[in-house]
Design a protein around this motif. Structure first.
Motif, mmCIF file in Angstrom:
data_model
loop_
_atom_site.group_PDB
_atom_site.id
_atom_site.type_symbol
_atom_site.label_atom_id
_atom_site.label_comp_id
_atom_site.label_asym_id
_atom_site.label_seq_id
_atom_site.Cartn_x
_atom_site.Cartn_y
_atom_site.Cartn_z
ATOM 1 N N PHE A 121 -0.641 7.705 1.504
ATOM 2 C CA PHE A 121 -1.083 6.623 1.601
ATOM 3 C C PHE A 121 -2.882 6.708 2.292
ATOM 4 N N ILE A 122 -2.438 7.446 3.629
ATOM 5 C CA ILE A 122 -3.563 7.575 4.476
ATOM 6 C C ILE A 122 -4.791 8.270 3.355
ATOM 7 N N ILE B 299 0.435 -1.396 -0.013
ATOM 8 C CA ILE B 299 -0.067 0.338 -0.056
ATOM 9 C C ILE B 299 0.885 1.686 -0.453
ATOM 10 N N ILE B 300 1.726 1.218 0.693
ATOM 11 C CA ILE B 300 3.021 2.082 0.660
ATOM 12 C C ILE B 300 3.203 2.239 -0.535
ATOM 13 N N ASN B 301 4.310 1.695 -1.031
ATOM 14 C CA ASN B 301 4.937 1.301 -2.496
ATOM 15 C C ASN B 301 3.915 2.228 -3.664
ATOM 16 N N ASN B 302 2.748 1.244 -3.861
ATOM 17 C CA ASN B 302 1.824 1.619 -4.613
ATOM 18 C C ASN B 302 1.809 3.433 -4.732
ATOM 19 N N ALA B 303 1.308 3.966 -3.112
ATOM 20 C CA ALA B 303 1.134 5.031 -2.883
ATOM 21 C C ALA B 303 1.917 6.464 -3.605
ATOM 22 N N VAL B 304 3.667 5.911 -2.922
ATOM 23 C CA VAL B 304 4.730 6.564 -3.638
ATOM 24 C C VAL B 304 5.178 6.500 -4.778
ATOM 25 N N ARG B 305 4.472 5.572 -5.565
ATOM 26 C CA ARG B 305 4.669 5.045 -6.731
ATOM 27 C C ARG B 305 3.536 6.321 -7.473
ATOM 28 N N ASN B 306 2.000 6.358 -7.106
ATOM 29 C CA ASN B 306 0.911 7.127 -7.508
ATOM 30 C C ASN B 306 1.170 8.785 -7.243
#
Length: 299
Positions: free
Chosen positions: A250-251, A239-246
């Protein structure tokens, strides 16, 4: 020729005189919280951004100040283009309201740009202008979150020393733990007396998070006689990894995820345990920064 230290001392006196004329006015005073790390790549900026949003969701007015000189990590992770920086106050004669940008969930964002290294070299007029504008930040928010650079450079240490409190982000990586210890040792040698909070990031579970904290805490207590405060842990998750990429915190992208709920609980616990006190002769963040620069000028 008037030396740098003398120039800064006179500016501090001017600031104090101006402040005394307004002491009867009710003025909001934001808590300044530095978020830092002994080394890069530990998720410091990602934590700072999501923690700021969590505070904002609790009803606090939050400003995140990107003080990682020359980089734009807060800008990248938030997906917000910060077109101005604190340097534009001097270079383009802007005021602080023209430098502030609106970030996710209503947080406010300020970029330090690349001019912070030269702050102590400004002439008297420009230094006083910068001081007044930075002071405005502290009177318009409940929290100012300073995302510092990593390591123990003078710029990093100056911003931490000028803050009311610090959160150090570390990971299970032995080099991260060792670098966190070195950072704490440096702060201790500089005379930092405020609370040192620890976040363990990129851990597998609760047990590993506490184990990492205990290793660091035992070292600092045994060799420095400093007791650390454990704020909590953040697990590895896609979830965190995807949030960084996008480029979406994440929150915001996954508010109902376990990691977001844990961060919100951490934020609630942090704010519920706040101790409000008057310290450092009631100096503002800007005045404390100025004091630090004046001491540097004497060295």
């Amino acid at each position: 020729m008037i030396d740098q230290a003398d120039k800064l001392r006179r500016l501090m006196k001017k600031s104090k005189n101006e402040k005394s004329t307004e002491k009867n006015k009710s003025e909001k005073r934001a808590k300044v919280l530095a978020i830092t790390s002994g080394k890069g790549g530990v998720g410091k900026t990602n934590f700072a951004l999501n923690f700021s949003i969590s505070l904002q969701k609790l009803g606090y007015e939050v400003i995140i100040f990107d003080a990682d000189v020359g980089l734009a990590n807060v800008e990248i992770l938030s997906g917000v283009n910060l077109k101005s920086s604190i340097s534009d106050i001097i270079l383009l004669n802007k005021d602080i309201n023209e430098v502030i940008a609106k970030g996710p969930e209503g947080i406010k964002m300020v970029s330090g740009g690349s001019g912070l290294k030269e702050l102590a070299l400004l002439n008297e007029e420009n230094m006083l202008k910068m001081l007044k504008e930075i002071k405005k930040l502290q009177s318009t928010a409940d929290f100012i979150i300073i995302d510092t650079g990593a390591g123990i450079s003078s710029v990093v240490l100056d911003f931490v020393m000028a803050s009311d409190e610090v959160i150090i982000v570390t990971t299970p990586d032995p080099t991260s733990i060792m670098d966190s210890y070195t950072l704490i040792k440096s702060l201790s040698s500089y005379g930092f007396k405020e609370k040192l909070n620890i976040i363990t990031n990129m851990v597998d579970d609760k047990s590993e998070g506490k184990e990492v904290f205990n290793k660091l805490n035992n070292a600092t207590f045994n060799f420095l006689r400093i007791q650390l405060n454990y704020l909590g842990y953040i697990e590895r998750t896609n979830i965190i990894n995807n949030a960084v990429r996008n480029q979406i915190p994440f929150i915001v992208s996954n508010p109902n995820s376990i990691v977001s709920k844990k961060l919100n609980n951490m934020t609630i616990n942090y704010t519920s345990n706040r101790v409000i006190k008057e310290d450092n002769e009631n100096k503002s963040f800007a005045e404390k920064l100025l004091h630090i620069f004046s001491r540097r000028g004497e060295r």
